[in-house]
Design an enzyme around this catalytic site. Structure first.
Site, mmCIF file in Angstrom:
data_model
loop_
_atom_site.group_PDB
_atom_site.id
_atom_site.type_symbol
_atom_site.label_atom_id
_atom_site.label_comp_id
_atom_site.label_asym_id
_atom_site.label_seq_id
_atom_site.Cartn_x
_atom_site.Cartn_y
_atom_site.Cartn_z
ATOM 1 N N GLU A 91 112.213 -56.218 72.114
ATOM 2 C CA GLU A 91 111.610 -55.902 73.675
ATOM 3 C C GLU A 91 111.727 -57.217 74.325
ATOM 4 O O GLU A 91 111.207 -58.002 73.866
ATOM 5 C CB GLU A 91 110.048 -55.249 73.183
ATOM 6 C CG GLU A 91 109.200 -55.360 73.795
ATOM 7 C CD GLU A 91 107.422 -55.025 73.604
ATOM 8 O OE1 GLU A 91 107.367 -53.924 73.196
ATOM 9 O OE2 GLU A 91 106.576 -55.894 72.817
ATOM 10 N N CYS A 345 104.516 -60.048 72.001
ATOM 11 C CA CYS A 345 105.180 -61.222 71.899
ATOM 12 C C CYS A 345 105.268 -60.610 69.904
ATOM 13 O O CYS A 345 103.726 -61.132 69.647
ATOM 14 C CB CYS A 345 104.186 -62.587 71.839
ATOM 15 S SG CYS A 345 105.259 -63.227 73.349
HETATM 16 N N1 SAH Z 1 108.376 -66.625 65.377
HETATM 17 C C1 SAH Z 1 108.468 -67.280 66.126
HETATM 18 C C2 SAH Z 1 107.979 -66.687 67.549
HETATM 19 C C3 SAH Z 1 108.364 -65.344 67.871
HETATM 20 S S1 SAH Z 1 105.947 -64.799 67.521
HETATM 21 C C4 SAH Z 1 106.386 -67.640 66.013
HETATM 22 O O1 SAH Z 1 106.147 -67.049 64.910
HETATM 23 O O2 SAH Z 1 106.272 -69.085 66.115
HETATM 24 C C5 SAH Z 1 104.115 -65.368 68.520
HETATM 25 C C6 SAH Z 1 103.647 -65.989 68.910
HETATM 26 O O3 SAH Z 1 102.867 -64.204 68.599
HETATM 27 C C7 SAH Z 1 103.338 -67.283 67.677
HETATM 28 O O4 SAH Z 1 102.379 -67.315 67.732
HETATM 29 C C8 SAH Z 1 103.148 -65.753 66.794
HETATM 30 O O5 SAH Z 1 101.362 -65.969 65.873
HETATM 31 C C9 SAH Z 1 101.910 -64.794 67.713
HETATM 32 N N2 SAH Z 1 101.673 -63.625 66.647
HETATM 33 C C10 SAH Z 1 101.459 -62.758 65.630
HETATM 34 N N3 SAH Z 1 101.139 -61.532 65.506
HETATM 35 C C11 SAH Z 1 100.093 -62.129 66.918
HETATM 36 C C12 SAH Z 1 98.747 -60.825 66.904
HETATM 37 N N4 SAH Z 1 98.621 -60.046 65.267
HETATM 38 N N5 SAH Z 1 98.013 -61.495 67.161
HETATM 39 C C13 SAH Z 1 98.076 -62.242 68.519
HETATM 40 N N6 SAH Z 1 99.084 -62.965 68.200
HETATM 41 C C14 SAH Z 1 100.542 -62.996 67.075
#
Ligand code: SAH
Ligand code: SF4
Length: 371
Positions: A91, A345
């Site tokens: 997505e 995301c």
């Molecule tokens: N793998 C990379 C990028 C993708 S995740 C990373 O972890 O940075 C993008 C962002 O979404 C990251 O900061 C991640 O911690 C956050 N994220 C993941 N799960 C989440 C959730 N349940 N609630 C809020 N943010 C979340």
């Protein structure tokens, strides 16, 4: 044998060179595909005849298809569900910024309307962060650089994209070569995105961060820190064991020295886990000597997949106040948007549309800071 994406830059360059065809045609072909995503190769005008047969046997204009588009009632967020050649779904999310929304007090937005695209780099992710739905599905496969770029091609049909954030599914630095190539393509002709408007979010893959200044000088980095000390980080992010906090901070210091730009720190607010006053002070101490912007992220619950709870608004505000007031650290709180279309995301769970993502949050802030 499946056909390659025309946006797999290294492959198309190598094939053209091998066949003695000028690589100058590549930009022209890309431009045609961007404007005519459903085109067939014979419709691209004025190529040498050897190019047509090569394109037909080895490449596709687009290997992925835009399966469905979901518009949020917030009129800002649109989610693109993209089907890859191997049948998996990823997505991408478009967030439009428009002065009509009153963000700038009703004044026209400086620089006109623009949009940010949140892109996926992998199907699934092997980092296994406990709060992330993508992490719970494990690692399925890497996207090719062409598949990464194709998300931009699909999004350009809907909006004028000015910013790209790698905050979709997957850990971009675990798909390093494809990421670097995709960013080179996006910043070159005909896309010509500004590197200043591209941000890669990572859990902190130390060896890859070290290589970045050579491969993409001055890339904006967002680091998912999520805890100010190693033991809490390990509890919620198993990958932290392989990339210890102290080493990560040393690596970020080096990165900052080389790139001379602020680093974005992402910090998910988990009730009772990392949101106490002492954690704010620990984080303040850790970051005091860096040029950073901290982005506090309200946790989006991921159903039965985890027992975490979001921090209350009061706790988030208290945390923000300590970082700002005591440590003078620029600190923003991430806005949650587009919940009705559940695009998120890092929160895609499985590759069936009806079982897909559970929450949504998207940056308005990091991209705003790029102005
Ligand atoms: N793998 C990379 C990028 C993708 S995740 C990373 O972890 O940075 C993008 C962002 O979404 C990251 O900061 C991640 O911690 C956050 N994220 C993941 N799960 C989440 C959730 N349940 N609630 C809020 N943010 C979340
Ligand atoms: Fe992977 Fe990022 Fe999710 Fe962690 S938060 S599991 S690194 S996508």
């Amino acid at each position: 044998m499946s056909l390659r994406s025309i946006f797999d830059a290294a492959e198309i360059r190598a094939e053209f060179q091998k066949a003695g065809i000028s690589t100058h045609f590549i930009t022209f072909i890309w431009k045609h595909v961007i404007q005519n995503p459903n085109c067939e190769w014979h419709e691209v005008p004025s190529l040498p005849s050897a190019a047509y047969s090569l394109l037909r046997t080895k490449f596709k204009p687009l290997t992925s298809t835009l399966d469905s588009v979901f518009d949020s009632t917030d009129e800002v967020t649109t989610k693109l569900l993209i089907k890859l050649q191997n049948g998996a779904f990823v997505e991408a999310v478009v967030m439009r910024y428009d002065s009509r929304l009153g963000k700038y007090g009703g004044d026209p937005r400086p620089g006109g309307p623009r949009a940010t695209l949140c892109i996926s780099s992998q199907v699934g992710c092997k980092m296994g962060c406990k709060f992330c739905a993508t992490g719970s599905m494990g690692f399925k496969n890497n996207l090719s650089s062409g598949e990464i770029v194709e998300q931009l091609v699909h999004a350009l049909r809907l909006s004028h994209i000015r910013n790209v954030v790698f905050m979709g599914m997957g850990e971009p630095l675990n798909n390093y070569a494809a990421l670097v190539e995709a960013i080179h393509v996006m910043t070159g002709p005909p896309f010509r995105l500004s590197l200043k408007k591209i941000t890669v979010s990572t859990v902190g893959i130390i060896h890859a961060i070290k290589k970045l200044p050579t491969d993409i000088p001055n890339l904006n980095l967002a680091v998912s820190l999520h805890a100010p000390v190693q033991d809490i980080r390990c509890q919620i992010m198993p990958a932290a064991r392989a990339f210890p906090l102290e080493k990560l901070m040393d690596t970020l210091r080096e990165y900052q020295k080389k790139c001379q730009q602020k680093i974005f720190i992402e910090y998910i607010m988990l009730d009772g886990v990392n949101d106490e006053e002492q954690h704010a002070h620990q984080l303040g101490n850790l970051l005091e000597t860096f040029q950073v912007v901290v982005n506090l992220i309200p946790f989006n619950p991921i159903g039965t997949l985890s027992n975490f709870r979001s921090s209350s608004e009061q706790r988030v505000t208290r945390f923000q106040k300590i970082l700002r007031g005591t440590y003078n650290i620029r600190t923003t709180v991430r806005k949650q948007m587009g919940q009705d279309i559940s695009g998120a995301c890092g929160q895609l769970v499985v590759n069936l549309p009806e079982k897909r993502s559970i929450g949504h949050d998207h940056l308005t802030d990091i991209e705003d800071l790029h102005l």
